[in-house]
Scaffold this motif. Structure first.
Motif, PDB file in Angstrom:
ATOM      1  N   GLU A  28       0.742  -1.164   0.055  1.00  0.00           N
ATOM      2  CA  GLU A  28      -0.056   0.018   0.033  1.00  0.00           C
ATOM      3  C   GLU A  28       0.741   1.346   0.060  1.00  0.00           C
ATOM      4  N   GLN A  29       0.361   2.293  -0.687  1.00  0.00           N
ATOM      5  CA  GLN A  29       1.009   3.442  -0.584  1.00  0.00           C
ATOM      6  C   GLN A  29       0.789   4.369   0.487  1.00  0.00           C
ATOM      7  N   SER A  31       1.714   7.970   2.708  1.00  0.00           N
ATOM      8  CA  SER A  31       2.115   9.426   2.538  1.00  0.00           C
ATOM      9  C   SER A  31       2.961   9.695   3.985  1.00  0.00           C
ATOM     10  N   ASP A  53       7.250   9.453   2.159  1.00  0.00           N
ATOM     11  CA  ASP A  53       6.414   8.820   1.363  1.00  0.00           C
ATOM     12  C   ASP A  53       7.147   7.603   0.654  1.00  0.00           C
ATOM     13  N   VAL A  55       6.314   3.051   0.401  1.00  0.00           N
ATOM     14  CA  VAL A  55       5.229   1.802   0.378  1.00  0.00           C
ATOM     15  C   VAL A  55       5.496   1.184   1.690  1.00  0.00           C
ATOM     16  N   THR A  81       6.461   3.476  -5.117  1.00  0.00           N
ATOM     17  CA  THR A  81       5.046   3.550  -5.397  1.00  0.00           C
ATOM     18  C   THR A  81       4.269   2.387  -5.267  1.00  0.00           C
ATOM     19  N   SER A  83       0.053   0.313  -4.878  1.00  0.00           N
ATOM     20  CA  SER A  83      -1.163   0.238  -4.697  1.00  0.00           C
ATOM     21  C   SER A  83      -1.775  -0.318  -3.555  1.00  0.00           C
TER      22      SER A  83
END
Length: 412
Positions: A28-29, A31, A53, A55, A81, A83
């Motif tokens: 999962e991404q 922040s 930021d 993963v 990065t 999902s």
């Protein structure tokens, strides 16, 4: 660049913690400053956030696992990065996934719940979530499987659009009328610690309780007269009853130092300051944040501090340092309607004051019967340290100060 996700440095009084909730899953991404995991200790829930930021690459310590101070709980890939809900084990064939599978990956699911759903062939999109922030727990999957077995064969499948329970919903079991069902859940660390400390207090202290009652008419009239002016003057801070009790207790503690003391082995520790803990009820249990140096605080500082602690407690954001120490405790069962109770000591303190519900009763005033707003007060104390005479005089002092609040200002 891969970095280690570590548990916070625990204070000396905290030996270890338990992974409560992972808010992100591998792939999962994330922040910067976004919440990754909650770690529950004996006293408070600690939050671990992302430093940059990237993963979440790997979870090393799963929910329910015990962790030590600064122990590695996961691996984080900075700058990468990903999902939502992705996994490092996903095969290339994953790009052929159906839209329904993609929707399931977007759900918030605990690792144990996802694994069970895969084993049982359960569609996560059909499972009703009851966990924090709409997260699907293992218990949700089990309840879904049970409901499917009990439902008639011709019954339609559960609707995928079922709304998840709100994040603030209490995680308490619910049963249907007429059922003789049972639900077994592990006790949280906080609840287990509370239980252990309360039992220890009763076993290791010569605990005794003395009672009195206070006429709240003077305080209520003073509050009614000045509450609007007070709130306007102090930027929205409301004038409550707790501030008067804290100030009265502070003055009484100065007059009776033994009530403000603690026992350390064979030593008596007298404290030259008044740090008063105020018991706050939360969904996870009772916590006691501490107001420091109350003698130097005004009513607005006290009321504002209590409101701030109450908000933090309900959000699980109280720091360990905010609950350590304390020389005396006040608990208010009156907010729940309690008319009288016997509070239990908060070790190593030697006394605790219990407030209760204000209730109108007929009282004899100067030979006449009048209806007055009365409150029962209870002082539980350690008889090893405090004699009955001191305990009674301490409680009478609080009663006298509250029945004539001007004495608090005049120091008489």
């Amino acid at each position: 660049m891969s970095t280690e996700i570590k548990a916070p440095v625990f204070p000396e009084s905290v030996a270890d913690g338990t992974i409560a909730t992972w808010h992100k899953q591998p792939g999962e991404q994330v922040s910067r400053d976004e919440l990754l995991v909650d770690i529950e200790t004996d006293k408070v829930v600690l939050e671990v956030v992302a430093q940059n930021d990237g993963v979440l690459k790997e979870i090393i310590k799963a929910e329910g696992d015990t962790v030590l101070s600064s122990e590695v709980v996961g691996i984080f890939e900075e700058g990468a990065t990903g999902s939502a809900g992705g996994s490092k084990d996903e095969a290339p064939a994953a790009k052929e996934e159906t839209a329904q599978e993609a929707d399931e990956d977007d759900l918030k699911v605990n690792p144990a719940a996802r694994k069970l759903a895969e084993e049982k062939g359960v569609q996560l999109s059909a499972v009703k979530a009851t966990g924090k922030d709409g997260r699907i727990t293992k218990e949700d999957v089990l309840n879904h499987i049970k409901a499917e077995k009990e439902a008639p064969a011709a019954a339609p499948a559960p609707k995928a659009e079922s709304a998840p329970a709100p994040a603030s919903a209490p995680s308490m079991p619910s049963f249907n009328a007429g059922e003789r069902a049972e639900k077994r859940v592990p006790m949280t660390r906080l609840r287990a610690t509370i239980a252990k400390r309360l039992v220890s207090a009763q076993q290791n202290a010569a605990m005794l309780t003395t009672y009195n009652e206070v006429d709240m008419k003077a305080v209520m009239e003073l509050r009614s007269q000045y509450k609007d002016m007070f709130e306007k003057k102090h930027d929205g801070v409301r004038l409550g009853f707790m501030g008067f009790f804290v100030k009265a207790a502070t003055e009484a503690l100065k007059r009776f130092p033994s009530v403000n003391a603690s026992i350390d082995g064979n030593d008596i520790v007298y404290h030259g300051y008044q740090d008063i803990g105020v018991a706050v009820s939360t969904d996870k249990g009772l916590v006691v944040p501490v107001l420091r140096d109350v003698d130097a605080m005004g009513l607005a500082d006290i009321e504002g501090g209590i409101v701030d602690y109450a908000k933090k407690a309900k959000q699980g954001k109280l720091g360990i340092e905010e609950m350590q120490g304390g020389t005396f405790t006040i608990t208010n069962g009156g907010v729940f309607g309690s008319l009288m109770s016997t509070p239990i000591l908060n070790p190593p303190q030697t006394a605790i004051l219990g407030m209760h519900k204000i209730q109108e009763r007929p009282m004899a005033i100067n030979g006449q019967v009048e209806i007055r707003p009365m409150m029962y007060l209870a002082l539980s104390y350690d008889h090893r340290m405090i004699d009955g005479k001191e305990a009674v005089q301490f409680l009478v002092t609080i009663k006298e100060l509250l029945e004539d609040p001007a004495r608090i200002l005049l120091d008489v």
